[in-house]
Design an enzyme around this catalytic site. Structure first.
Site, PDB file in Angstrom:
ATOM      1  N   SER A  10      47.372  21.636  26.188  1.00  0.00           N
ATOM      2  CA  SER A  10      46.450  20.500  26.353  1.00  0.00           C
ATOM      3  C   SER A  10      45.783  20.538  27.721  1.00  0.00           C
ATOM      4  O   SER A  10      44.607  20.178  27.851  1.00  0.00           O
ATOM      5  CB  SER A  10      47.193  19.181  26.153  1.00  0.00           C
ATOM      6  OG  SER A  10      48.377  19.152  26.925  1.00  0.00           O
ATOM      7  N   ALA A  58      58.327  11.539  34.763  1.00  0.00           N
ATOM      8  CA  ALA A  58      57.086  10.773  34.866  1.00  0.00           C
ATOM      9  C   ALA A  58      57.300   9.433  35.569  1.00  0.00           C
ATOM     10  O   ALA A  58      56.524   9.060  36.449  1.00  0.00           O
ATOM     11  CB  ALA A  58      56.502  10.560  33.470  1.00  0.00           C
ATOM     12  N   HIS A 102      49.216  10.747  22.704  1.00  0.00           N
ATOM     13  CA  HIS A 102      49.479  11.698  21.618  1.00  0.00           C
ATOM     14  C   HIS A 102      50.537  11.146  20.645  1.00  0.00           C
ATOM     15  O   HIS A 102      51.475  10.467  21.062  1.00  0.00           O
ATOM     16  CB  HIS A 102      49.987  13.015  22.210  1.00  0.00           C
ATOM     17  CG  HIS A 102      50.410  14.001  21.175  1.00  0.00           C
ATOM     18  ND1 HIS A 102      49.507  14.726  20.430  1.00  0.00           N
ATOM     19  CD2 HIS A 102      51.628  14.369  20.734  1.00  0.00           C
ATOM     20  CE1 HIS A 102      50.149  15.502  19.588  1.00  0.00           C
ATOM     21  NE2 HIS A 102      51.449  15.307  19.754  1.00  0.00           N
TER      22      HIS A 102
HETATM   23  C1  LIG Z   1      55.176  17.925  23.618  1.00  0.00           C
HETATM   24  S1  LIG Z   1      55.507  18.648  25.140  1.00  0.00           S
HETATM   25  C2  LIG Z   1      53.957  18.638  25.957  1.00  0.00           C
HETATM   26  C3  LIG Z   1      53.019  19.645  25.416  1.00  0.00           C
HETATM   27  C4  LIG Z   1      51.793  19.868  26.287  1.00  0.00           C
HETATM   28  N1  LIG Z   1      51.001  18.653  26.419  1.00  0.00           N
HETATM   29  C5  LIG Z   1      50.983  21.013  25.734  1.00  0.00           C
HETATM   30  O1  LIG Z   1      49.972  20.768  25.053  1.00  0.00           O
HETATM   31  O2  LIG Z   1      51.373  22.155  25.976  1.00  0.00           O
HETATM   32  C6  LIG Z   1      56.361  17.375  25.976  1.00  0.00           C
HETATM   33  C7  LIG Z   1      56.653  17.700  27.428  1.00  0.00           C
HETATM   34  O3  LIG Z   1      57.097  16.502  28.061  1.00  0.00           O
HETATM   35  C8  LIG Z   1      58.070  16.873  29.004  1.00  0.00           C
HETATM   36  N2  LIG Z   1      58.855  15.687  29.305  1.00  0.00           N
HETATM   37  C9  LIG Z   1      59.818  15.104  28.535  1.00  0.00           C
HETATM   38  N3  LIG Z   1      60.302  14.013  29.139  1.00  0.00           N
HETATM   39  C10 LIG Z   1      59.621  13.887  30.312  1.00  0.00           C
HETATM   40  C11 LIG Z   1      59.665  12.944  31.382  1.00  0.00           C
HETATM   41  N4  LIG Z   1      60.492  11.912  31.362  1.00  0.00           N
HETATM   42  N5  LIG Z   1      58.832  13.124  32.430  1.00  0.00           N
HETATM   43  C12 LIG Z   1      57.980  14.180  32.461  1.00  0.00           C
HETATM   44  N6  LIG Z   1      57.894  15.095  31.472  1.00  0.00           N
HETATM   45  C13 LIG Z   1      58.696  14.954  30.421  1.00  0.00           C
HETATM   46  C14 LIG Z   1      58.847  17.998  28.353  1.00  0.00           C
HETATM   47  O4  LIG Z   1      59.495  18.786  29.314  1.00  0.00           O
HETATM   48  C15 LIG Z   1      57.740  18.731  27.601  1.00  0.00           C
HETATM   49  O5  LIG Z   1      57.250  19.829  28.343  1.00  0.00           O
END
Ligand SMILES: C[S@@+](CC[C@H](N)C(=O)[O-])C[C@H]1O[C@@H](n2cnc3c(N)ncnc32)[C@H](O)[C@@H]1O
Length: 153
Positions: A10, A58, A102
């Site tokens: 993304s 985050a 999303h």
């Molecule tokens: C569905 S993936 C994102 C895919 C990305 N947007 C792409 O298109 O390649 C979700 C991501 O959120 C991250 N994630 C999960 N919990 C999180 C948090 N509390 N804070 C930051 N990132 C987090 C995970 O490590 C993962 O890489």
């Protein structure tokens, strides 16, 4: 800005849609995901100065970022944190800025009253809160797993 760098899929689309001097701030808790994303951005020809890659949770990172300066915030991380991310986005976006969330149709389950798993219920509540808020002008796009797009008033 992007919450959930992942491996940069993304992020690459966002960079391609930005002004040539635009900067993508992208947050993820996984350094390994961001290592891949950084390489993908470089291989696609984006200078390292076009991205600000922040490693961390985050909800730890967002409070440290400046108010009212971001044009667009794409949320693609942990569903349990969507509500807090939306709240943070309201502070971080400039007026007229865009929130993109999303998975807003929970892969089709959101409209199924029988679907009561935690993730679906959470997404349903977040979408409802944005749609009913005076602070957003929302639209729900039925693409992929659903994309909630909302303009900050
Ligand atoms: C569905 S993936 C994102 C895919 C990305 N947007 C792409 O298109 O390649 C979700 C991501 O959120 C991250 N994630 C999960 N919990 C999180 C948090 N509390 N804070 C930051 N990132 C987090 C995970 O490590 C993962 O890489």
């Amino acid at each position: 800005m992007e919450i959930g760098t992942g491996t940069g899929v993304s992020g690459l689309w966002l960079l391609r849609g930005m002004r040539p001097d635009g900067i993508l701030t992208t947050i993820d808790v996984e350094t390994e995901h961001q290592r891949i994303a950084r390489r993908i951005f470089q291989e696609a020809g984006f200078a390292s100065g076009r991205t600000r890659i922040i490693t961390g949770r985050a909800l730890d990172v967002l409070p440290r970022l400046a108010d009212g300066v971001y044009d667009l915030i794409f949320v693609d991380s942990e569903v349990a944190e969507y509500s807090a991310c939306v709240e943070a986005a309201l502070r971080l976006l400039r007026p007229g800025g865009v929130l993109a969330l999303h998975g807003a149709l929970a892969a089709g389950r959101i409209g199924d009253p029988a679907a009561r798993d935690v993730e679906t219920v959470t997404v349903r509540e977040v979408v409802k809160a944005v749609r009913e808020s005076e602070e957003w002008t929302p639209a729900l796009l039925p693409t992929g797993e659903g994309l909630l797009v909302a303009v900050k008033r």
